[in-house]
Design a protein around this motif. Structure first.
Motif, mmCIF file in Angstrom:
data_model
loop_
_atom_site.group_PDB
_atom_site.id
_atom_site.type_symbol
_atom_site.label_atom_id
_atom_site.label_comp_id
_atom_site.label_asym_id
_atom_site.label_seq_id
_atom_site.Cartn_x
_atom_site.Cartn_y
_atom_site.Cartn_z
ATOM 1 N N LEU B 33 -13.529 -4.298 -23.502
ATOM 2 C CA LEU B 33 -13.503 -5.686 -23.978
ATOM 3 C C LEU B 33 -14.768 -6.035 -24.742
ATOM 4 N N PHE B 34 -14.578 -6.889 -25.746
ATOM 5 C CA PHE B 34 -15.663 -7.321 -26.619
ATOM 6 C C PHE B 34 -15.579 -8.828 -26.853
ATOM 7 N N TRP B 35 -16.713 -9.383 -27.256
ATOM 8 C CA TRP B 35 -16.740 -10.688 -27.893
ATOM 9 C C TRP B 35 -17.382 -10.513 -29.266
ATOM 10 N N TYR B 36 -16.654 -11.001 -30.288
ATOM 11 C CA TYR B 36 -17.183 -11.039 -31.640
ATOM 12 C C TYR B 36 -17.419 -12.496 -32.003
ATOM 13 N N VAL B 37 -18.376 -12.721 -32.907
ATOM 14 C CA VAL B 37 -18.723 -14.089 -33.300
ATOM 15 C C VAL B 37 -18.824 -14.171 -34.814
ATOM 16 N N GLN B 38 -18.421 -15.325 -35.335
ATOM 17 C CA GLN B 38 -18.580 -15.558 -36.775
ATOM 18 C C GLN B 38 -19.261 -16.895 -36.970
ATOM 19 N N TYR B 39 -20.523 -16.842 -37.388
ATOM 20 C CA TYR B 39 -21.263 -18.051 -37.711
ATOM 21 C C TYR B 39 -20.866 -18.502 -39.113
ATOM 22 N N LEU B 46 -20.400 -8.278 -33.872
ATOM 23 C CA LEU B 46 -20.309 -8.088 -32.437
ATOM 24 C C LEU B 46 -21.342 -8.958 -31.721
ATOM 25 N N LEU B 47 -20.914 -9.640 -30.671
ATOM 26 C CA LEU B 47 -21.831 -10.373 -29.819
ATOM 27 C C LEU B 47 -22.167 -9.520 -28.602
ATOM 28 N N LEU B 48 -21.140 -9.090 -27.866
ATOM 29 C CA LEU B 48 -21.409 -8.196 -26.750
ATOM 30 C C LEU B 48 -20.146 -7.433 -26.354
ATOM 31 N N ARG B 49 -20.344 -6.355 -25.591
ATOM 32 C CA ARG B 49 -19.238 -5.525 -25.113
ATOM 33 C C ARG B 49 -19.442 -5.285 -23.631
ATOM 34 N N HIS B 50 -18.357 -5.181 -22.897
ATOM 35 C CA HIS B 50 -18.502 -5.190 -21.439
ATOM 36 C C HIS B 50 -19.190 -3.940 -20.919
ATOM 37 N N ILE B 51 -19.072 -2.828 -21.633
ATOM 38 C CA ILE B 51 -19.655 -1.606 -21.072
ATOM 39 C C ILE B 51 -21.166 -1.613 -21.162
ATOM 40 N N SER B 52 -21.740 -2.432 -22.033
ATOM 41 C CA SER B 52 -23.191 -2.423 -22.167
ATOM 42 C C SER B 52 -23.854 -3.335 -21.149
ATOM 43 N N SER B 55 -27.078 -9.121 -21.936
ATOM 44 C CA SER B 55 -27.027 -10.539 -22.235
ATOM 45 C C SER B 55 -27.556 -10.701 -23.658
ATOM 46 N N ILE B 56 -26.729 -11.237 -24.544
ATOM 47 C CA ILE B 56 -27.115 -11.403 -25.945
ATOM 48 C C ILE B 56 -27.168 -12.890 -26.251
ATOM 49 N N LYS B 57 -28.294 -13.339 -26.768
ATOM 50 C CA LYS B 57 -28.486 -14.753 -27.111
ATOM 51 C C LYS B 57 -28.164 -15.651 -25.924
ATOM 52 N N GLY B 58 -28.398 -15.151 -24.726
ATOM 53 C CA GLY B 58 -28.161 -15.932 -23.518
ATOM 54 C C GLY B 58 -26.729 -15.887 -23.013
ATOM 55 N N PHE B 59 -25.834 -15.206 -23.746
ATOM 56 C CA PHE B 59 -24.436 -15.102 -23.356
ATOM 57 C C PHE B 59 -24.219 -13.881 -22.464
ATOM 58 N N ASP B 81 -25.404 -22.143 -31.387
ATOM 59 C CA ASP B 81 -24.262 -21.420 -30.830
ATOM 60 C C ASP B 81 -22.939 -21.857 -31.465
ATOM 61 N N SER B 82 -22.952 -22.921 -32.244
ATOM 62 C CA SER B 82 -21.721 -23.370 -32.912
ATOM 63 C C SER B 82 -21.215 -22.258 -33.822
ATOM 64 N N ALA B 83 -19.983 -21.838 -33.581
ATOM 65 C CA ALA B 83 -19.413 -20.699 -34.326
ATOM 66 C C ALA B 83 -17.984 -20.493 -33.865
ATOM 67 N N MET B 84 -17.350 -19.510 -34.495
ATOM 68 C CA MET B 84 -16.018 -19.077 -34.091
ATOM 69 C C MET B 84 -16.179 -17.833 -33.231
ATOM 70 N N TYR B 85 -15.559 -17.817 -32.066
ATOM 71 C CA TYR B 85 -15.704 -16.700 -31.130
ATOM 72 C C TYR B 85 -14.342 -16.033 -30.909
#
Lengths: 111, 110
Positions: B33-39, B46-52, B55-59, B81-85
């Motif tokens: 699983l991943f979270w991607y972000v688009q500012y 990529l914001l973060l991935r579960h295997i790693s 904590s990225i940018k406090g998330f 933090d305003s963005a599309m996730y």
């Protein structure tokens, strides 16, 4: 290090025409994936290429086809364009099973 | 068939308040699983991935296999933090393709 680049950035076509979109992968990446992103939607997986072979495909008809070249750049071809093909097309490269690095996309409008 | 569901299209949170973006998935195999972000005016990244487990940018996000969830959390929201996730799932040990949810727009209120 050069990132993923896509061309053209914008284009307009009419129904029934054909389009080719191009993508240059990030250096060292051997996998390229293509996504379609309609307005207000998440990216929809079209297909993926690894070392010039297609190794995964989403729910898109055969008129969506692709190529990956020895330098790992890629093309997406769409034949017989339909109005619903209007979207942002994203290319992403990655090392195998690694993080996706996206281009800025090609926005296609079909009239 | 695999699916990623993000139930909220828009989430508005006051600056300094906690943030939780929900993601549920369905997949019979072993997912990554991943979270991607688009500012604004930037490309999807990529914001973060579960295997790693970073904590990225406090998330942070924890994979809960029992609830098939991968919610994204931050204790104190910041205006940047305003963005599309987008939550995303990779089909491990198959074709490794990554599929995305429809996304949640996070709007941080001043």
């Amino acid at each position: 290090e050069t990132g993923v680049t896509q061309s053209p950035t914008h284009l307009i076509k009419t129904r029934g025409q054909q389009v080719t979109l191009r993508c240059s992968s990030q250096s060292g990446h051997n996998t390229v994936s293509w996504y379609q992103q309609a307005l207000g939607q998440g990216p929809q997986f079209i297909f993926q290429y690894y070392r010039e072979e297609e190794n995964g495909r989403g729910n898109f008809p055969p008129r969506f086809s692709g190529l990956q070249f020895p330098n790992y750049s890629s093309e997406l071809n769409v034949n017989a364009l339909e109005l619903d093909d209007s979207a942002l097309y994203l290319c992403a490269s990655s090392p195998m099973a690694g993080e996706l690095f996206f281009g800025e996309g090609s926005r296609l409008t079909v009239l | 068939a695999q699916r990623v569901t993000q139930p909220e299209k828009l989430l508005s949170v006051f600056k300094g308040a906690p943030v939780e973006l929900k993601c549920n998935y369905s997949y019979s195999g072993s997912p990554e699983l991943f979270w991607y972000v688009q500012y604004s005016r930037q490309r999807l990244q990529l914001l973060l991935r579960h295997i790693s487990r970073e904590s990225i940018k406090g998330f942070t996000a924890d994979l809960n296999k029992g609830e098939t969830s991968f919610h994204l959390k931050k204790p104190f929201a910041q205006e940047e933090d305003s963005a599309m996730y987008y939550c995303a799932l990779r089909r491990m040990n198959r074709d490794d393709k990554i599929i995305f949810g429809k996304g949640t727009r996070l709007h941080i209120l001043p």
